[in-house]
Design an enzyme around this catalytic site. Structure first.
Site, PDB file in Angstrom:
ATOM      1  CD  GLU A 100       8.302  16.882  49.106  1.00  0.00           C
ATOM      2  OE1 GLU A 100       7.229  16.465  48.642  1.00  0.00           O
ATOM      3  OE2 GLU A 100       8.774  17.999  48.818  1.00  0.00           O
ATOM      4  CB  THR A 156       4.478  17.816  45.349  1.00  0.00           C
ATOM      5  OG1 THR A 156       5.424  18.114  46.356  1.00  0.00           O
ATOM      6  CG2 THR A 156       4.378  16.310  45.192  1.00  0.00           C
ATOM      7  CG  HIS A 181       8.021  19.145  52.553  1.00  0.00           C
ATOM      8  ND1 HIS A 181       8.083  20.428  53.039  1.00  0.00           N
ATOM      9  CD2 HIS A 181       7.272  19.196  51.428  1.00  0.00           C
ATOM     10  CE1 HIS A 181       7.388  21.218  52.244  1.00  0.00           C
ATOM     11  NE2 HIS A 181       6.885  20.505  51.258  1.00  0.00           N
ATOM     12  CG  ASP A 193       8.779  16.316  44.843  1.00  0.00           C
ATOM     13  OD1 ASP A 193       9.980  16.464  45.148  1.00  0.00           O
ATOM     14  OD2 ASP A 193       7.834  16.606  45.623  1.00  0.00           O
ATOM     15  CG  HIS A 194       9.906  19.850  44.134  1.00  0.00           C
ATOM     16  ND1 HIS A 194      10.482  20.195  45.325  1.00  0.00           N
ATOM     17  CD2 HIS A 194       8.668  19.377  44.443  1.00  0.00           C
ATOM     18  CE1 HIS A 194       9.630  19.974  46.299  1.00  0.00           C
ATOM     19  NE2 HIS A 194       8.518  19.453  45.794  1.00  0.00           N
TER      20      HIS A 194
HETATM   21  C1  GP9 Z   1       2.243  17.854  50.352  1.00  0.00           C
HETATM   22  C2  GP9 Z   1       3.475  17.383  49.685  1.00  0.00           C
HETATM   23  C3  GP9 Z   1       4.506  18.451  49.656  1.00  0.00           C
HETATM   24  O1  GP9 Z   1       1.172  17.038  50.219  1.00  0.00           O
HETATM   25  O2  GP9 Z   1       3.202  16.884  48.445  1.00  0.00           O
HETATM   26  O3  GP9 Z   1       4.197  19.414  48.746  1.00  0.00           O
HETATM   27  P1  GP9 Z   1       5.263  20.473  48.228  1.00  0.00           P
HETATM   28  O4  GP9 Z   1       5.333  21.569  49.252  1.00  0.00           O
HETATM   29  O5  GP9 Z   1       6.571  19.784  48.067  1.00  0.00           O
HETATM   30  O6  GP9 Z   1       4.695  20.927  46.949  1.00  0.00           O
HETATM   31 MN    MN Z   2       7.341  18.182  47.016  1.00  0.00          MN
END
Ligand code: GP9
Ligand code: MN
Length: 625
Positions: A252, A296, A411, A470-471
């Site tokens: 994350e 994500t 996150h 992921d980002h």
């Molecule tokens: C939520 C997690 C976070 O299930 O994947 O999502 P994001 O806000 O990073 O897209």
């Molecule tokens: Mn994410």
């Protein structure tokens, strides 16, 4: 004393109050780049024009309804603006209709929401209070019974202002309404309210696109893909992980700048730092995330399909009913068991629906975990407990398996109980950036623990482990604190370079680990993974190439049309030298042909999704077009 009717009708006063407030928000609360005086003027003019457009409708109403209309329009308009502001503070972006309908997500976002609301925001409703007082019962006689010519005149002014706004916008940004890559341009030029109307029109168009798409569109796209990729070529690592399990970890919000960083002399990511240097690991240090609004879920979509995410909304939501030819489906057909482990609500990002569409055998969502007050913080179950609780299920998977793990702790807003933090906070003006290092460190420790658990469970040596960020975690909103941390100004070029996220292929027993310099991105993961597993690339509608193939023509395109090549970084209309970060003045044209190709590729990808073109594509017949 008798109250004299003011000469200026109330709807005009309301337009000014509301318009000025909106201008204030655009100018000082959104971070919109203003490059010249014309842009500055448009930014001031468009909120007043928009406000007038809405408030002037009141002249057509009966006097007794006029006040009610003005009052509630001010309330609703202010809420629309404020919700956009909260969204912007989180995502540095404006809301689109598909995002708006992601109701489940909104509910889950509550933890973030409270850090986005500021006390001073109350002032943004001052105009509503004034309009409310002015329209309150005692001054009911402010209502005006407009004559027919008065009504027509008021409406004529609406059209005059509106066309003036559109003309100025077109002058400032030619083809603004055709090229909608950038929502900021739209909001800057026509305002947030008109932008929403534009967005609604686009949404309708999207729906129509599927209805009118036909199979002939595939040929052109297929030709483009064939011209740009050689599916018969095999890299030297083809088949190196044949029959191994694949453990794919989506980390994350993890950006590359965390690697090798230190806070008060302590490494943020000691485990990943060692891992990337290991002889069992191949680390692509110039790997970019390519996500857009779907965050994500976009990163998952890109990896699973080698298609680009959409410019608006999350494709996981908007096109979950499409047909795809996704990674899990391909792996299933090669004897793999496929699963996803993620301790969040299964409907978040519409995952339960989309995973089914893409062919995952099993999804272990929040309900598969024991989530208690003690083991959860921030967005939910801590990553350490997440991995610990997953291991038993992982052991049960029929081999070979492909299992995706999605971490959660790192996150926004990066919350961590004090006793879980093993590194200090950073010290800057951004609380977000300060906390980021602590949660990143926690996730690094969770990964270390996970590797050990895989070894203990006897899974490790038969698996290949892929780690991917992921980002981004730190948005442009924190550029000044980021600049302090990195000791350099965050220019548009630096901003693009900050979009690099970890991508490591860890193969237990491998001896030739290396640090690779190629410019690559999430779009390249699917062909790379299939090649490592020795699965021959089949006829597919997808972009991206095996990262281990030499391909000088390659570019990594970001969703907003920015791109990175071996030599250049292109963003916001400027072409930079990738090594030096200097804008290329003399050879302004060098990025142009690549830019055209990038735009074409993004458009083809969109066409595949909007047109649901896989429904016309027969994978059993190699010659079908
Ligand atoms: C939520 C997690 C976070 O299930 O994947 O999502 P994001 O806000 O990073 O897209
Ligand atoms: Mn994410």
């Amino acid at each position: 004393m008798k109250w004299n009717k003011p000469r200026i009708p109330l709807f005009v006063i309301a337009s000014f109050l509301f318009g000025l407030k909106t201008y204030f928000v655009y100018r000082f609360m959104f971070e919109l780049t203003i490059e010249n005086a014309l842009q500055e003027f448009i930014l001031f003019f468009n909120p007043i024009a928009s406000a007038y457009l809405i408030f002037a409708i009141s002249v057509w109403l009966k006097p007794k309804n006029q006040m009610k209309y003005l009052r509630w329009t001010a309330v609703i308009g202010s809420l629309v603006l404020y919700i956009n502001l909260l969204f912007y503070r989180n995502f540095t972006d404006f809301i689109t209709i598909p995002v708006l309908f992601q109701g489940n997500n909104a509910a889950d976002l509550t933890t973030s929401i409270f850090t986005l609301i500021h006390l001073g925001d109350l002032l943004l409703f001052a105009d509503v209070v004034i309009i409310w007082i002015l329209t309150s019962k005692k001054t009911m006689d402010l209502s005006v019974n407009f004559s027919k010519s008065g009504k027509i005149a008021a409406t004529a002014v609406t059209f005059l202002m509106l066309s003036g706004n559109v003309a100025l916008a077109e002058l400032e940004r030619p083809m603004l309404f055709v090229r909608a890559f950038d929502r900021e341009y739209l909001v800057k030029n026509i305002g947030v309210y008109n932008y929403h109307m534009y967005d609604a029109m686009m949404q309708t168009k999207t729906k129509a696109q599927r209805v009118f798409a036909d199979s002939s569109e595939i040929s052109e796209i297929k030709n483009y893909i064939n011209e740009n990729s050689d599916t018969d070529e095999k890299s030297e690592l083809f088949g190196i992980a044949e029959d191994k399990n694949v453990i794919f970890v989506s980390i994350e919000s993890f950006q590359n700048f965390l690697l090798d960083s230190e806070i008060n002399g302590k490494e943020t990511t000691p485990f990943l730092n060692d891992l990337k240097e290991s002889e069992e690991t191949i680390w692509f240090k110039n790997f970019y995330h390519q996500t857009a609004q779907g965050k994500t879920s976009d990163s998952e979509f890109i990896v699973e399909n080698s298609l680009y995410p959409l410019g608006r909304g999350a494709v996981y939501f908007t096109h979950a009913q499409n047909e795809y030819h996704a990674l899990p489906e391909i792996l299933n057909s090669h004897g793999y068991t496929t699963s996803v482990f993620h301790a969040n609500n299964k409907s978040f990002w519409n995952r339960d629906v989309m995973y089914d569409t893409m062919g995952y055998d099993k999804f272990y969502g929040e309900q598969a975990y024991e989530v208690t007050k003690e083991n959860s913080f921030g967005w939910g179950l801590g990553d350490k407990a997440f991995f610990s609780q997953s291991i038993d299920e992982l052991k049960q998977q029929e081999k070979p398996f492909y299992s995706k793990f999605i971490t959660l702790t790192n996150h926004f807003p990066f919350e961590l109980p004090e006793d879980e933090a093993n590194i200090d906070k950073y010290d800057s003006s951004s609380e977000t950036l300060n906390s980021y290092f602590q949660t990143a460190r926690y996730t690094d420790e969770a990964l270390k623990q996970f590797f050990q658990q895989l070894k203990d469970a006897g899974i490790y040596k038969d698996s290949v482990i892929i780690l991917m960020g992921d980002h981004y975690g730190i948005s442009e909103f924190h550029n000044s604190a980021m600049g302090d941390f990195l000791n350099k100004e965050i220019t548009p070029y630096q901003h693009i370079q900050l979009q690099r996220v970890p991508f490591m292929v860890h193969i237990p027993g491998y001896k030739n680990g290396e640090i690779r310099e190629e410019v690559v991105g999430q779009i390249d993961v699917k062909p790379t993974l299939l090649s490592l597993l020795g699965i021959k690339a089949e006829k597919d509608l997808s972009f991206g190439t095996d990262m281990f193939l030499d391909d000088q023509q390659k570019f990594t395109a970001l969703r907003d049309g920015s791109f990175i090549t071996e030599k250049y970084v292109y963003t916001e209309g400027t072409c930079y030298d990738r090594q030096t970060g200097e804008p290329i003045q003399s050879e302004k044209q060098v990025c142009k042909p690549i830019k055209q190709k990038v735009e074409k590729e993004l458009e083809y990808s969109d066409n595949i999704i909007y047109g649901d073109l896989f429904r016309f594509y027969d994978f059993t017949n190699k010659d079908s077009e």
